[in-house]
Scaffold this motif. Structure first.
Motif, PDB file in Angstrom:
ATOM      1  N   GLN A 106      22.404   8.408  -4.300  1.00  0.00           N
ATOM      2  CA  GLN A 106      22.290   7.584  -5.502  1.00  0.00           C
ATOM      3  C   GLN A 106      23.516   6.696  -5.594  1.00  0.00           C
ATOM      4  N   PRO A 131      25.009   2.192  -6.244  1.00  0.00           N
ATOM      5  CA  PRO A 131      24.693   0.795  -6.591  1.00  0.00           C
ATOM      6  C   PRO A 131      24.095   0.004  -5.445  1.00  0.00           C
ATOM      7  N   SER A 144      13.731   4.584  -5.198  1.00  0.00           N
ATOM      8  CA  SER A 144      13.825   3.547  -6.229  1.00  0.00           C
ATOM      9  C   SER A 144      14.804   2.510  -5.686  1.00  0.00           C
ATOM     10  N   ARG A 145      15.135   1.546  -6.533  1.00  0.00           N
ATOM     11  CA  ARG A 145      15.994   0.460  -6.062  1.00  0.00           C
ATOM     12  C   ARG A 145      17.360   0.967  -5.618  1.00  0.00           C
ATOM     13  N   ARG A 146      17.864   2.011  -6.260  1.00  0.00           N
ATOM     14  CA  ARG A 146      19.211   2.483  -5.942  1.00  0.00           C
ATOM     15  C   ARG A 146      19.230   3.955  -5.531  1.00  0.00           C
ATOM     16  N   TYR A 182      22.865  12.833  -9.180  1.00  0.00           N
ATOM     17  CA  TYR A 182      23.383  12.270 -10.425  1.00  0.00           C
ATOM     18  C   TYR A 182      24.686  12.948 -10.850  1.00  0.00           C
ATOM     19  N   GLU A 219      17.252   7.142 -14.570  1.00  0.00           N
ATOM     20  CA  GLU A 219      17.730   5.980 -13.826  1.00  0.00           C
ATOM     21  C   GLU A 219      18.200   4.861 -14.744  1.00  0.00           C
ATOM     22  N   GLN A 220      17.451   4.611 -15.809  1.00  0.00           N
ATOM     23  CA  GLN A 220      17.853   3.549 -16.735  1.00  0.00           C
ATOM     24  C   GLN A 220      19.195   3.875 -17.370  1.00  0.00           C
ATOM     25  N   TYR A 253      21.502   5.703 -16.032  1.00  0.00           N
ATOM     26  CA  TYR A 253      22.482   5.547 -14.955  1.00  0.00           C
ATOM     27  C   TYR A 253      22.828   4.069 -14.735  1.00  0.00           C
ATOM     28  N   TYR A 254      21.810   3.213 -14.692  1.00  0.00           N
ATOM     29  CA  TYR A 254      22.048   1.782 -14.466  1.00  0.00           C
ATOM     30  C   TYR A 254      22.851   1.183 -15.619  1.00  0.00           C
ATOM     31  N   ARG A 255      22.583   1.643 -16.825  1.00  0.00           N
ATOM     32  CA  ARG A 255      23.229   1.057 -18.002  1.00  0.00           C
ATOM     33  C   ARG A 255      24.711   1.429 -18.091  1.00  0.00           C
ATOM     34  N   GLY A 291      26.563   3.983 -15.772  1.00  0.00           N
ATOM     35  CA  GLY A 291      27.313   4.349 -14.579  1.00  0.00           C
ATOM     36  C   GLY A 291      27.902   5.737 -14.623  1.00  0.00           C
TER      37      GLY A 291
END
Length: 477
Positions: free
Chosen positions: A175, A177, A194-196, A249, A337-338, A340-342, A344
């Motif tokens: 996992q 960036p 997923s994307r990352r 994570y 994931e959201q 995590y993306y928001r 970090g």
């Protein structure tokens, strides 16, 4: 254009009818095709109709909502679930999130909230539809998500990686960036999740070499790497991959990249921490809230809490605010994931929650600030307000705000009308009064929470400001 189908499961018929009538389903491309008053009836509908979406209550006769989600996913893997939950069932809603629900709506409902959920689901479905399955790299993960064990087994056999007691296989999830570099060549299978997030499968004996290859030997790993348990049967793959995903994570929780082995499931007392936070918010206890959130950050840093607890904490703090009146400016997230993306890291998430929430806990602060014209002094007053139970001194404040101690004292007395020491002591005593009135803490515990580590000194200062001892104050209150 074909409509997405919806089933509503709730044993309170008036809720079902109310949602059906009030929500603008067609606007978002949805159509309600059935409803049920118990879990078993809902499961029968899911199996027969294979709906796009199910809104389900938690507490229902025959079969509850959690069982419905588990069994519903087994008979219709592509169906999405949204939990309808009251405050009393919030702990169950937390469990439902772990079962892979898209999200939940809290009773009593706001129609805009359901509309927002439908808009996000429609966007999710549209995005999923655009993904192509032309690449073989997607084939394995799609089969795992669909629960198609025969297809998974055939794929692994075809790729020369059969799963058996003689050849145990380990899943690893990375996992980060950026997409991780290839590590190890043909000795593993890789697939995007997923994307990352990327998954890898390899024979157990090749795990150490793979992990070393990820870091490039001397170069430290810059992402979160989750290592799942070794599996000897293809039926174990889904659970092992999920365990590796959650372990990856670990970087979010601790703030540190590295390799995180999947830990066995354990009970983590997030409910106790949520109860403590809820009580501080109910009392509008600004300092207690900050303290509770600071101790929560430590639980993340030492690995006691994971991204599961982070998700529950985030959504809980937002929901702990009343439906009327001030609300924090945060938004809800549908999954890990959201989040995590928001943010970090969990620490950044907690700091943001504190900032958002303190804006709503300003009782008594505006009155003091309105009398202060100097911007720097306003900052100092707010700084003390959030930390007066800690070790504060004129020297530390002068260093923090780049003022000489003498000038700081003169400026503060002129703007606030009392010395810094008097101001800190008064803040502590006012907070002590609040705790004496609203909690069952002992006098010694109250003193400690207010920054007094000497019982007799606390009693003496309290008596100076209130003309009575803490015990007398509590008895009078």
């Amino acid at each position: 254009m074909s409509m997405h189908t919806v089933i509503i499961a709730d044993d309170e018929q008036w809720i079902v009818e109310g949602i059906k009538a009030a929500v603008g389903w067609a606007k978002y491309g949805f159509e309600v095709v059935g409803d049920a008053e118990d879990g078993q009836a809902a499961l029968d509908l899911i199996e027969a109709l294979r709906p796009t979406l199910v809104f389900t209550d938690i507490k229902m006769p025959v079969m509850n909502g959690l069982e419905l989600i588990q069994q519903g996913k087994a008979v219709s893997p592509d169906t999405l679930f949204v939990v309808l939950s009251g405050h009393a069932e919030f702990a169950y809603a937390q469990k439902a999130i772990n079962y892979g629900t898209f999200g939940y709506c809290l009773k009593p409902f706001e129609i805009d909230e359901i509309h927002g959920m439908l808009a996000r689901i429609a966007q999710h479905l549209a995005s999923s539809a655009k993904k192509t399955a032309s690449s073989h790299s997607y084939e394995l993960y799609e089969a795992v998500c669909a629960g198609d064990l025969d297809r998974v087994g055939l794929f692994l056999d075809r790729k020369g990686m059969p799963v058996s007691p003689r050849t145990p296989v380990v899943p690893v999830v990375v996992q980060g960036p950026h997409a991780p570099p290839a590590a190890g060549g043909a000795s593993f299978l890789s697939f995007p999740m997923s994307r990352r997030r990327h998954g890898y499968l390899m024979e157990d004996r090749r795990k150490a070499a793979f992990l070393q290859g990820l870091s490039g030997g001397s170069r430290p790993i810059e992402c979160g790497v989750g290592v799942g348990p070794a599996l000897t049967d293809v039926r174990e793959l889904d659970a092992a991959l999920e365990a590796a995903s959650l372990a990856a994570y670990g970087m979010f929780a601790t703030g540190q990249p590295g390799v995180y082995p999947a830990a066995p499931p354990v009970e983590r007392p997030i409910e106790d921490k949520l109860r403590e936070i809820a009580q501080t918010l109910e009392r509008k206890d600004r300092l207690g809230f900050i303290s509770a959130m600071d101790s929560t950050k430590e639980r993340f840093r030492n690995g006691s809490f994971t991204i599961k607890e982070a998700y529950v904490l985030y959504t809980s703090v937002l929901y702990l605010f009343p439906r009327e009146g001030p609300k924090p400016g945060g938004r809800f997230f549908e999954g890990y994931e959201q989040l995590y993306y928001r943010y970090g890291t969990a620490e950044a998430m907690v700091d943001d929650l504190v900032t958002m929430t303190l804006e709503s806990l300003t009782e008594g602060i505006e009155a003091v600030e309105s009398r202060i014209s100097h911007k720097k002094v306003k900052e100092i007053v707010l700084y003390i307000r959030n930390r007066f139970n800690q070790e504060l001194s004129i020297q530390s404040l002068s260093e923090q705000f780049y003022l000489s101690p003498n000038y700081l004292c003169q400026l503060f007395k002129k703007e606030v009308g009392e010395t810094i020491v008097e101001h800190i002591s008064r803040q502590r005593i006012e907070y002590a009064c609040k705790l004496l009135e609203e909690t069952g803490l002992s006098i010694y515990q109250v003193g400690e929470k207010c920054g007094f580590h000497d019982y007799f000194y606390f009693t003496r200062i309290f008596k100076r400001y209130r003309k009575m001892t803490p015990t007398q104050y509590r008895e009078r209150a």
